[in-house]
Enzyme design. Structure first.
Site, PDB file in Angstrom:
ATOM      1  N   ILE A  10      -6.850  -4.736  -9.421  1.00 41.92           N
ATOM      2  CA  ILE A  10      -8.293  -4.788  -9.109  1.00 41.92           C
ATOM      3  C   ILE A  10      -8.568  -4.555  -7.619  1.00 41.92           C
ATOM      4  CG2 ILE A  10      -8.436  -7.306  -8.712  1.00 41.92           C
ATOM      5  CD1 ILE A  10     -11.067  -7.206 -10.398  1.00 41.92           C
ATOM      6  N   ASP A  57       1.674 -13.760 -11.280  1.00 43.40           N
ATOM      7  CA  ASP A  57       2.832 -12.921 -10.972  1.00 43.40           C
ATOM      8  C   ASP A  57       3.043 -11.961 -12.152  1.00 43.40           C
ATOM      9  OD1 ASP A  57       5.284 -11.823 -10.537  1.00 43.40           O
ATOM     10  OD2 ASP A  57       6.311 -13.720 -10.110  1.00 43.40           O
ATOM     11  N   SER A 124      -0.834   9.060 -15.512  1.00 41.47           N
ATOM     12  CA  SER A 124      -0.989   9.975 -14.377  1.00 41.47           C
ATOM     13  C   SER A 124      -0.555  11.379 -14.752  1.00 41.47           C
ATOM     14  CB  SER A 124      -0.097   9.465 -13.245  1.00 41.47           C
ATOM     15  OG  SER A 124       0.141  10.492 -12.305  1.00 41.47           O
ATOM     16  N   GLU A 126       1.240  13.001 -13.102  1.00 40.91           N
ATOM     17  CA  GLU A 126       2.648  13.126 -12.686  1.00 40.91           C
ATOM     18  C   GLU A 126       3.596  13.098 -13.896  1.00 40.91           C
ATOM     19  OE1 GLU A 126       4.248  13.679  -9.732  1.00 40.91           O
ATOM     20  OE2 GLU A 126       2.302  14.116  -8.856  1.00 40.91           O
ATOM     21  N   TYR A 148       8.226   7.835 -10.021  1.00 41.46           N
ATOM     22  CA  TYR A 148       6.858   7.381 -10.333  1.00 41.46           C
ATOM     23  C   TYR A 148       6.409   7.976 -11.669  1.00 41.46           C
ATOM     24  CZ  TYR A 148       1.761   7.156 -10.013  1.00 41.46           C
ATOM     25  OH  TYR A 148       0.425   6.953 -10.280  1.00 41.46           O
TER      26      TYR A 148
HETATM   27  O1  G4F Z   1      -2.565  12.723  -1.793  1.00 45.10           O
HETATM   28  P1  G4F Z   1      -1.187  12.840  -2.297  1.00 45.10           P
HETATM   29  O2  G4F Z   1      -0.157  12.041  -1.572  1.00 45.10           O
HETATM   30  O3  G4F Z   1      -1.238  12.469  -3.842  1.00 45.10           O
HETATM   31  P2  G4F Z   1      -0.214  12.767  -5.065  1.00 45.10           P
HETATM   32  O4  G4F Z   1       1.197  12.738  -4.626  1.00 45.10           O
HETATM   33  O5  G4F Z   1      -0.681  13.992  -5.768  1.00 45.10           O
HETATM   34  O6  G4F Z   1      -0.430  11.501  -5.999  1.00 45.10           O
HETATM   35  C1  G4F Z   1      -1.718  10.994  -6.354  1.00 45.10           C
HETATM   36  O7  G4F Z   1      -2.192  11.592  -7.527  1.00 45.10           O
HETATM   37  C2  G4F Z   1      -1.360  11.389  -8.684  1.00 45.10           C
HETATM   38  C3  G4F Z   1      -1.972  12.135  -9.855  1.00 45.10           C
HETATM   39  O8  G4F Z   1      -3.180  11.656 -10.158  1.00 45.10           O
HETATM   40  C4  G4F Z   1      -1.224   9.900  -8.950  1.00 45.10           C
HETATM   41  F1  G4F Z   1      -0.448   9.696 -10.031  1.00 45.10           F
HETATM   42  C5  G4F Z   1      -0.638   9.218  -7.743  1.00 45.10           C
HETATM   43  O9  G4F Z   1      -0.573   7.816  -7.936  1.00 45.10           O
HETATM   44  C6  G4F Z   1      -1.549   9.484  -6.558  1.00 45.10           C
HETATM   45  O10 G4F Z   1      -2.796   8.909  -6.799  1.00 45.10           O
HETATM   46  O11 G4F Z   1      -0.707  14.349  -2.262  1.00 45.10           O
HETATM   47  C7  G4F Z   1      -1.488  15.389  -2.818  1.00 45.10           C
HETATM   48  C8  G4F Z   1      -0.874  16.738  -2.486  1.00 45.10           C
HETATM   49  C9  G4F Z   1       0.615  16.810  -2.747  1.00 45.10           C
HETATM   50  O12 G4F Z   1       0.911  18.074  -3.304  1.00 45.10           O
HETATM   51  C10 G4F Z   1       1.243  16.730  -1.355  1.00 45.10           C
HETATM   52  O13 G4F Z   1       2.499  17.358  -1.225  1.00 45.10           O
HETATM   53  O14 G4F Z   1      -1.026  16.984  -1.075  1.00 45.10           O
HETATM   54  C11 G4F Z   1       0.201  17.481  -0.559  1.00 45.10           C
HETATM   55  N1  G4F Z   1       0.261  17.220   0.869  1.00 45.10           N
HETATM   56  C12 G4F Z   1       0.330  18.196   1.819  1.00 45.10           C
HETATM   57  N2  G4F Z   1       0.385  17.621   3.046  1.00 45.10           N
HETATM   58  C13 G4F Z   1       0.258  16.024   1.473  1.00 45.10           C
HETATM   59  C14 G4F Z   1       0.344  16.271   2.848  1.00 45.10           C
HETATM   60  N3  G4F Z   1       0.181  14.767   0.974  1.00 45.10           N
HETATM   61  C15 G4F Z   1       0.199  13.734   1.848  1.00 45.10           C
HETATM   62  N4  G4F Z   1       0.109  12.472   1.363  1.00 45.10           N
HETATM   63  N5  G4F Z   1       0.297  13.941   3.215  1.00 45.10           N
HETATM   64  C16 G4F Z   1       0.372  15.200   3.757  1.00 45.10           C
HETATM   65  O15 G4F Z   1       0.447  15.364   4.979  1.00 45.10           O
END
Ligand code: G4F
Length: 329
Positions: A10, A57, A124, A126, A148
Site C-alpha cells: 500500500i 510480516d 508484470s 516482465e 524478477y
Molecule cells: O524504468 P525502468 O527501470 O523500468 P522496467 O525495468 O521496465 O520495470 C518496470 O516496469 C515493469 C513492467 O511493468 C515492472 F514489472 C517493474 O516492476 C517496473 O515497474 O526501465 C525502463 C526502460 C528499460 O528498458 C531500461 O533499460 O528504460 C531503460 N533505461 C534506459 N536508461 C533506463 C535507463 N532505466 C533506468 N532505470 N535508468 C536509466 O538510466
C-alpha cells in the site's frame, strides 16, 4: 455495509492510487504493512485518516492468516514486491520469496479460511521477457529473462492453480510500465522528469542515461489501478494484459520531458554504457483489447500528458525546496 479491501504494497505508487480510488468508491481500505516498512507510511499521510493499517510480516503465513481471519476482506490486492528489476539479480532468492512467497501465503490463507474473497495478483509484462510475438495478450508464451520476471511468473501460476483447483475468484493483471509523480527516482521516467525539472531550474546541468533506444509501453498508474478494480468486479475471474498498446523509446521520453520546459535535450543528456542493461527486449507492448471489450477499460492519460505532469510536478517540488526522497513525491 462498506466492502473491505485489503492491500499489500500500500505504501508504493500503485498502493496510493488504488487506495484513493477505493476510498472514493466507499470501501474500507486496509493495508498490510511489514514492520520494517513502517517508515514508508509517511508517503500516505494525505490519506492516513481514512486508511487502516496493520503491521504484518508478509514472510509469515500465520501472521497473514490471522490478519485475514480478523479482517474477512471482500477483495485483496496483492501489490507487494521489490519492483526495480536490476535489483532482482542482486537477491534472486529474496525476490522470489517476497513476490511468490507472499502471493502463495495469501492464496493459501484465503483457501484455508474458506473466504469468498476476490484476489488480484499484480503481475508484470516482465513475465513475457524474450517475447515470441507482439503485441502480447494473456495467452502469449511466457519467457522471463530475469529473477524478477521469473518470480512474477511463479506467483502468476500459483494464482492460476488456486483458481483452477480450488475455485477461488483470483486473477492476474499483467501490467506494463505505469508511472506518475509518485514513481521512485531510480525508474527511468522519474529520473528523466526530475532531471529536466532540475536543469530548467539551474540546479544541475547533466543527465546520464542508459540505452536511449530502449522501448517501453508507458501508461499512467492511476489508469492502471482502475483496471485492477474492474477485474475484481467482473462476473468471472480472468487474466488481462494492461497497457497502452503504444511503444515509445527512452529518446522519446527524454525529448518530450525536456521539450516541456523548453530545453534541447541533446545539450544535456549523455549516454552512460554502465547504465545499459544486458539482455533486454524491446517489444514488450500490450494488446489491451480484451480489457476494453470485457471491462470497458481504456487508458485515459496519453504519454505526452503523463510526462508533462511528471516534469511540472517535479518543478513544483524543487521550487518549494521539498526534499524528494524515493517514492515520496
Ligand atoms: O524504468 P525502468 O527501470 O523500468 P522496467 O525495468 O521496465 O520495470 C518496470 O516496469 C515493469 C513492467 O511493468 C515492472 F514489472 C517493474 O516492476 C517496473 O515497474 O526501465 C525502463 C526502460 C528499460 O528498458 C531500461 O533499460 O528504460 C531503460 N533505461 C534506459 N536508461 C533506463 C535507463 N532505466 C533506468 N532505470 N535508468 C536509466 O538510466
Amino acid at each position: 455495509m462498506a466492502k473491505t479491501a485489503l492491500i499489500t504494497g500500500i505504501t508504493g505508487q500503485d498502493g496510493y492510487y488504488l487506495s484513493r480510488l477505493l476510498l472514493e468508491k466507499g470501501y474500507r481500505v486496509v493495508g498490510l504493512v511489514p514492520p520494517d516498512r513502517q517508515h514508508s507510511l509517511t508517503k500516505l499521510n494525505e490519506l492516513k485518516d481514512q486508511l487502516t493499517t496493520y503491521l504484518v510480516d508478509l514472510t509469515r503465513a500465520d501472521a497473514i492468516t490471522q490478519a485475514m481471519d480478523v479482517l474477512q476482506p471482500d477483495e485483496i490486492y496483492n501489490l507487494a514486491a521489490p519492483s526495480f528489476v536490476p535489483d532482482s539479480w542482486k537477491d534472486p532468492l529474496g525476490t522470489l520469496d517476497l513476490i511468490t512467497g507472499t502471493a502463495t501465503r495469501m492464496l493459501e490463507a484465503t483457501r484455508q479460511l474458506g473466504l469468498r474473497t476476490r484476489f488480484y495478483q499484480a503481475s508484470s509484462s516482465e513475465i513475457f521477457g524474450q517475447v515470441c510475438s507482439s503485441p502480447q495478450t494473456a495467452e502469449t508464451a511466457f519467457r522471463p529473462t530475469n529473477p524478477y520476471g521469473a518470480a512474477k511468473l511463479h506467483a502468476h501460476w500459483t494464482m492460476v492453480h488456486h483458481r483452477e483447483r480450488y475455485g477461488l475468484f483470483a486473477c492476474s493483471g499483467i501490467l506494463y510500465n505505469h508511472e506518475s509523480p509518485r514513481r521512485p527516482p531510480q525508474f527511468v521516467t522519474r529520473k528523466v522528469s526530475l532531471a529536466a525539472a532540475a536543469i530548467k531550474l539551474g540546479l544541475r546541468d547533466r543527465l546520464s542515461i542508459g540505452n536511449l533506444e530502449a522501448k517501453r509501453d508507458w501508461g499512467f498508474a492511476g489508469d492502471h489501478v482502475e483496471a485492477m478494480w474492474r477485474m475484481l468486479q467482473a462476473e468471472t475471474p480472468e487474466d488481462y494484459v494492461i497497457g497502452t498498446g503504444k511503444l515509445h523509446t527512452v529518446r522519446d521520453l527524454v525529448a518530450t520531458a525536456f521539450d516541456c520546459v523548453g530545453l534541447d535535450w541533446q545539450k544535456y543528456v549523455e549516454s552512460d554504457p554502465h547504465l545499459v542493461r544486458a539482455d533486454e527486449h524491446f517489444q514488450l507492448v500490450a494488446d489491451p483489447s480484451k480489457a476494453k471489450r470485457n471491462l470497458g477499460w481504456e487508458p485515459q492519460v496519453s504519454f505526452e500528458e503523463l510526462v508533462s505532469t511528471m516534469v511540472l510536478t517535479d518543478i513544483k517540488y524543487l521550487e518549494a525546496g521539498t526534499l524528494v526522497p524515493a517514492g515520496v513525491a
